[in-house]
Design a protein around this motif. Structure first.
Motif, PDB file in Angstrom:
ATOM      1  N   PRO A 245       0.883  -0.889   0.218  1.00  0.00           N
ATOM      2  CA  PRO A 245      -0.020   0.098   0.087  1.00  0.00           C
ATOM      3  C   PRO A 245       0.614   1.024  -0.162  1.00  0.00           C
ATOM      4  O   PRO A 245       2.047   1.509   0.319  1.00  0.00           O
ATOM      5  CB  PRO A 245      -0.032  -0.440   1.515  1.00  0.00           C
TER       6      PRO A 245
ATOM      7  N   PRO B 298       0.500   6.774   3.663  1.00  0.00           N
ATOM      8  CA  PRO B 298      -0.855   7.638   4.000  1.00  0.00           C
ATOM      9  C   PRO B 298      -0.433   9.554   4.035  1.00  0.00           C
ATOM     10  O   PRO B 298       0.339   9.517   3.581  1.00  0.00           O
ATOM     11  CB  PRO B 298      -1.046   7.763   5.147  1.00  0.00           C
TER      12      PRO B 298
ATOM     13  N   ALA C 287     -12.079   9.127  -2.443  1.00  0.00           N
ATOM     14  CA  ALA C 287     -11.412   8.012  -2.847  1.00  0.00           C
ATOM     15  C   ALA C 287      -9.538   7.528  -2.380  1.00  0.00           C
ATOM     16  O   ALA C 287      -8.964   6.613  -2.740  1.00  0.00           O
ATOM     17  CB  ALA C 287     -11.222   6.882  -3.539  1.00  0.00           C
TER      18      ALA C 287
ATOM     19  N   VAL D 116      -6.160   7.527  -0.909  1.00  0.00           N
ATOM     20  CA  VAL D 116      -5.354   6.304  -0.176  1.00  0.00           C
ATOM     21  C   VAL D 116      -4.013   6.195   0.163  1.00  0.00           C
ATOM     22  O   VAL D 116      -3.783   6.545   1.084  1.00  0.00           O
ATOM     23  CB  VAL D 116      -5.455   5.093  -0.513  1.00  0.00           C
ATOM     24  N   GLY D 117      -3.568   7.125  -0.837  1.00  0.00           N
ATOM     25  CA  GLY D 117      -2.220   7.599  -0.325  1.00  0.00           C
ATOM     26  C   GLY D 117      -1.065   8.383  -1.787  1.00  0.00           C
ATOM     27  O   GLY D 117      -2.118   8.222  -2.904  1.00  0.00           O
TER      28      GLY D 117
ATOM     29  N   GLU E 222      -2.976   6.950  -5.360  1.00  0.00           N
ATOM     30  CA  GLU E 222      -3.400   5.358  -4.975  1.00  0.00           C
ATOM     31  C   GLU E 222      -4.786   6.125  -4.373  1.00  0.00           C
ATOM     32  O   GLU E 222      -5.237   6.737  -3.938  1.00  0.00           O
ATOM     33  CB  GLU E 222      -2.456   4.857  -4.265  1.00  0.00           C
ATOM     34  N   THR E 223      -5.920   5.372  -5.606  1.00  0.00           N
ATOM     35  CA  THR E 223      -7.624   5.045  -4.806  1.00  0.00           C
ATOM     36  C   THR E 223      -7.900   4.281  -4.993  1.00  0.00           C
ATOM     37  O   THR E 223      -7.536   2.701  -5.020  1.00  0.00           O
ATOM     38  CB  THR E 223      -8.052   6.299  -5.901  1.00  0.00           C
ATOM     39  N   ALA E 224      -8.752   4.214  -3.726  1.00  0.00           N
ATOM     40  CA  ALA E 224      -9.671   3.223  -3.326  1.00  0.00           C
ATOM     41  C   ALA E 224     -10.445   2.548  -4.325  1.00  0.00           C
ATOM     42  O   ALA E 224     -10.716   3.457  -5.601  1.00  0.00           O
ATOM     43  CB  ALA E 224     -10.332   3.657  -2.226  1.00  0.00           C
TER      44      ALA E 224
ATOM     45  N   GLU F  24     -15.814   7.024  -2.026  1.00  0.00           N
ATOM     46  CA  GLU F  24     -16.929   7.136  -0.398  1.00  0.00           C
ATOM     47  C   GLU F  24     -18.320   6.489  -0.392  1.00  0.00           C
ATOM     48  O   GLU F  24     -18.558   6.088   0.559  1.00  0.00           O
ATOM     49  CB  GLU F  24     -16.630   8.004   0.344  1.00  0.00           C
TER      50      GLU F  24
ATOM     51  N   ARG G 263      -6.362  -4.480  -2.388  1.00  0.00           N
ATOM     52  CA  ARG G 263      -7.476  -3.887  -1.788  1.00  0.00           C
ATOM     53  C   ARG G 263      -8.266  -4.075  -1.750  1.00  0.00           C
ATOM     54  O   ARG G 263      -9.457  -3.494  -0.427  1.00  0.00           O
ATOM     55  CB  ARG G 263      -7.177  -1.657  -2.730  1.00  0.00           C
TER      56      ARG G 263
END
Length: 177
Positions: A7, A10, A29, A31-32, A46-48, A52, A112
């Motif tokens: 991952p 943060p 979304a 993530v990091g 990086e997106t989820a 949301e 993920r």
């Protein structure tokens, strides 16, 4: 199958502010930070795999730097996607590398969260559809993972050469996109 990438670290409040300035809107979304350009600012996040509200969002790596985005757009306008698409059909080694990049991308995204469909990114593995997504993947994963993304990054030039494209403060007079 490829092993998933670890991952992304943060996101700090300052990084979130820079990314929002780069995009001209709050990131979704997030993530990091998946990659930093040589100027030190985020250029890929990086997106989820889901927004949301739970909506599937298959784009794992998102190119945020407006200069890098403009450079990828120039390549698309110049017809590089079509050229590389044609080459995929005639170069088995390139096609195999591109398929492996697709599997690597999906392994990381599936690690993920597994989406209801295994949608592609940037057209992988059979098409060259979005150099922004492919360059974002290449920058996040590192050289040698995505051969088309690597080509795009190499041809995008030094988008960072003029310095950071965004700063944490919206009042910063040196903020240039």
């Amino acid at each position: 199958m490829s092993s998933p990438a670890p991952p992304s670290p943060p996101v700090t409040a300052d990084e979130r502010a820079v990314i929002a300035r780069q995009l001209g809107r709050p990131p979704r979304a997030l993530v990091g930070v998946a990659h930093r350009c040589p100027c030190g600012q985020p250029d890929v996040v990086e997106t989820a795999p889901r927004l949301e509200d739970g909506t599937p969002f298959p784009t794992l790596y998102y190119l945020t730097c407006p200069r890098a985005t403009a450079a990828a757009s120039r390549l698309e306008s110049a017809g590089r996607m079509r050229e590389w698409q044609d080459e995929l059909a005639t170069d088995p080694e390139l096609a195999a590398g591109y398929r492996a990049a697709h599997e690597s991308y999906l392994a990381t995204r599936d690690d993920r969260d597994v989406l209801p469909t295994r949608a592609t990114a940037g057209g992988m593995p059979d098409r060259v559809k979005c150099l922004h997504a492919l360059a974002g993947h290449a920058l996040a994963a590192g050289p040698g993972v995505n051969p088309i993304g690597d080509r795009a990054v190499a041809e995008m030039g030094e988008w960072w050469a003029a310095g950071p494209c965004a700063h944490p403060s919206p009042d910063d007079p040196e903020d240039v996109r």
